[in-house]
Design a protein around this motif. Structure first.
Motif, PDB file in Angstrom:
ATOM      1  N   ASP A   3       0.826  -1.205   0.000  1.00  0.00           N
ATOM      2  CA  ASP A   3       0.000   0.000   0.000  1.00  0.00           C
ATOM      3  C   ASP A   3       0.863   1.259   0.000  1.00  0.00           C
ATOM      4  O   ASP A   3       0.508   2.253  -0.631  1.00  0.00           O
ATOM      5  N   ALA A   4       1.979   1.218   0.695  1.00  0.00           N
ATOM      6  CA  ALA A   4       2.886   2.373   0.723  1.00  0.00           C
ATOM      7  C   ALA A   4       3.497   2.615  -0.658  1.00  0.00           C
ATOM      8  O   ALA A   4       3.643   3.757  -1.091  1.00  0.00           O
ATOM      9  N   LEU A   5       3.848   1.554  -1.338  1.00  0.00           N
ATOM     10  CA  LEU A   5       4.417   1.667  -2.676  1.00  0.00           C
ATOM     11  C   LEU A   5       3.393   2.225  -3.662  1.00  0.00           C
ATOM     12  O   LEU A   5       3.720   3.101  -4.484  1.00  0.00           O
ATOM     13  N   ILE A   6       2.169   1.768  -3.551  1.00  0.00           N
ATOM     14  CA  ILE A   6       1.106   2.258  -4.434  1.00  0.00           C
ATOM     15  C   ILE A   6       0.828   3.735  -4.171  1.00  0.00           C
ATOM     16  O   ILE A   6       0.680   4.523  -5.105  1.00  0.00           O
ATOM     17  N   SER A   7       0.794   4.129  -2.920  1.00  0.00           N
ATOM     18  CA  SER A   7       0.527   5.533  -2.607  1.00  0.00           C
ATOM     19  C   SER A   7       1.680   6.427  -3.066  1.00  0.00           C
ATOM     20  O   SER A   7       1.456   7.536  -3.548  1.00  0.00           O
ATOM     21  N   ARG A   8       2.907   5.946  -2.946  1.00  0.00           N
ATOM     22  CA  ARG A   8       4.075   6.716  -3.419  1.00  0.00           C
ATOM     23  C   ARG A   8       4.046   6.869  -4.940  1.00  0.00           C
ATOM     24  O   ARG A   8       4.339   7.941  -5.460  1.00  0.00           O
ATOM     25  N   LEU A   9       3.666   5.828  -5.632  1.00  0.00           N
ATOM     26  CA  LEU A   9       3.561   5.878  -7.087  1.00  0.00           C
ATOM     27  C   LEU A   9       2.481   6.862  -7.525  1.00  0.00           C
ATOM     28  O   LEU A   9       2.669   7.631  -8.458  1.00  0.00           O
ATOM     29  N   TYR A  15       2.045  14.394  -9.162  1.00  0.00           N
ATOM     30  CA  TYR A  15       2.908  15.564  -9.022  1.00  0.00           C
ATOM     31  C   TYR A  15       3.349  16.092 -10.386  1.00  0.00           C
ATOM     32  O   TYR A  15       3.368  17.286 -10.621  1.00  0.00           O
ATOM     33  N   ASN A  16       3.695  15.217 -11.317  1.00  0.00           N
ATOM     34  CA  ASN A  16       4.230  15.631 -12.607  1.00  0.00           C
ATOM     35  C   ASN A  16       3.172  15.737 -13.696  1.00  0.00           C
ATOM     36  O   ASN A  16       3.497  16.012 -14.838  1.00  0.00           O
ATOM     37  N   LEU A  17       1.919  15.550 -13.381  1.00  0.00           N
ATOM     38  CA  LEU A  17       0.877  15.503 -14.383  1.00  0.00           C
ATOM     39  C   LEU A  17       0.170  16.849 -14.496  1.00  0.00           C
ATOM     40  O   LEU A  17      -0.328  17.376 -13.505  1.00  0.00           O
ATOM     41  N   ASP A  18       0.168  17.409 -15.692  1.00  0.00           N
ATOM     42  CA  ASP A  18      -0.564  18.637 -15.953  1.00  0.00           C
ATOM     43  C   ASP A  18      -1.903  18.253 -16.574  1.00  0.00           C
ATOM     44  O   ASP A  18      -1.950  17.799 -17.717  1.00  0.00           O
ATOM     45  N   PRO A  19      -3.001  18.390 -15.873  1.00  0.00           N
ATOM     46  CA  PRO A  19      -4.286  17.905 -16.387  1.00  0.00           C
ATOM     47  C   PRO A  19      -4.750  18.622 -17.651  1.00  0.00           C
ATOM     48  O   PRO A  19      -5.557  18.102 -18.401  1.00  0.00           O
ATOM     49  N   VAL A  20      -4.230  19.804 -17.924  1.00  0.00           N
ATOM     50  CA  VAL A  20      -4.621  20.533 -19.125  1.00  0.00           C
ATOM     51  C   VAL A  20      -4.104  19.832 -20.373  1.00  0.00           C
ATOM     52  O   VAL A  20      -4.729  19.859 -21.423  1.00  0.00           O
ATOM     53  N   LEU A  21      -2.951  19.175 -20.288  1.00  0.00           N
ATOM     54  CA  LEU A  21      -2.309  18.603 -21.464  1.00  0.00           C
ATOM     55  C   LEU A  21      -2.633  17.133 -21.685  1.00  0.00           C
ATOM     56  O   LEU A  21      -2.034  16.493 -22.539  1.00  0.00           O
ATOM     57  N   ILE A  22      -3.576  16.601 -20.946  1.00  0.00           N
ATOM     58  CA  ILE A  22      -3.982  15.217 -21.157  1.00  0.00           C
ATOM     59  C   ILE A  22      -4.891  15.181 -22.384  1.00  0.00           C
ATOM     60  O   ILE A  22      -5.930  15.841 -22.417  1.00  0.00           O
TER      61      ILE A  22
END
Length: 138
Positions: A3-9, A15-22
């Motif tokens: 669960d910790a690994l999934i939450s970190r991922l 963090y790096n995702l700009d929702p405008v450019l999807i």
């Protein structure tokens, strides 16, 4: 631990995702930011929804995506993307011609020459597409 690994991922992705450019598909077009791309018999047309005007027409889908992302992010790579798209267009047409020559010719020498030129044209198309993908994933 799992669960910790999934939450970190999830944190790294968000963090790096700009929702405008999807990019997303809507009807018979797709959108990246405020740019709409629609396939036409002439190629891929790019429209600006903010200014309500047509921006450009490109031959390949990969160039349309690269150009839409470039315009949505206000980068200045438009000329290079259009140049690479023209290279794809020219070599695609050349490849069609050489493939037709290979399939219809009876002269073995002409078939050999056309098949070599076909391979070269296809390699140039793949090279230009790879360069355009660098603009997409940059």
């Amino acid at each position: 631990m799992n669960d910790a690994l999934i939450s970190r991922l999830r944190e790294l992705i968000d963090y790096n995702l700009d929702p405008v450019l999807i990019p997303y598909k809507k009807g018979n077009s797709f959108r990246i930011g405020h740019i709409v791309v629609r396939k036409n018999k002439k190629g891929y047309l790019l429209f600006d929804c903010v200014d309500n005007k047509m921006l450009d027409i490109v031959f390949s889908k990969v160039a349309a995506i690269a150009l839409a992302k470039d315009l949505a992010m206000d980068r200045q790579n438009t000329d290079r993307i259009v140049e690479l798209d023209q290279r794809i267009k020219k070599n695609t047409i050349d490849a069609q011609f050489f493939a037709h020559t290979v399939s219809t010719s009876r002269n073995p020498m002409r078939i050999d020459i056309a098949s070599v030129r076909l391979d070269i044209a296809e390699a140039k198309v793949l090279d230009a597409k790879d360069l355009l993908e660098n603009y997409i994933f940059d």
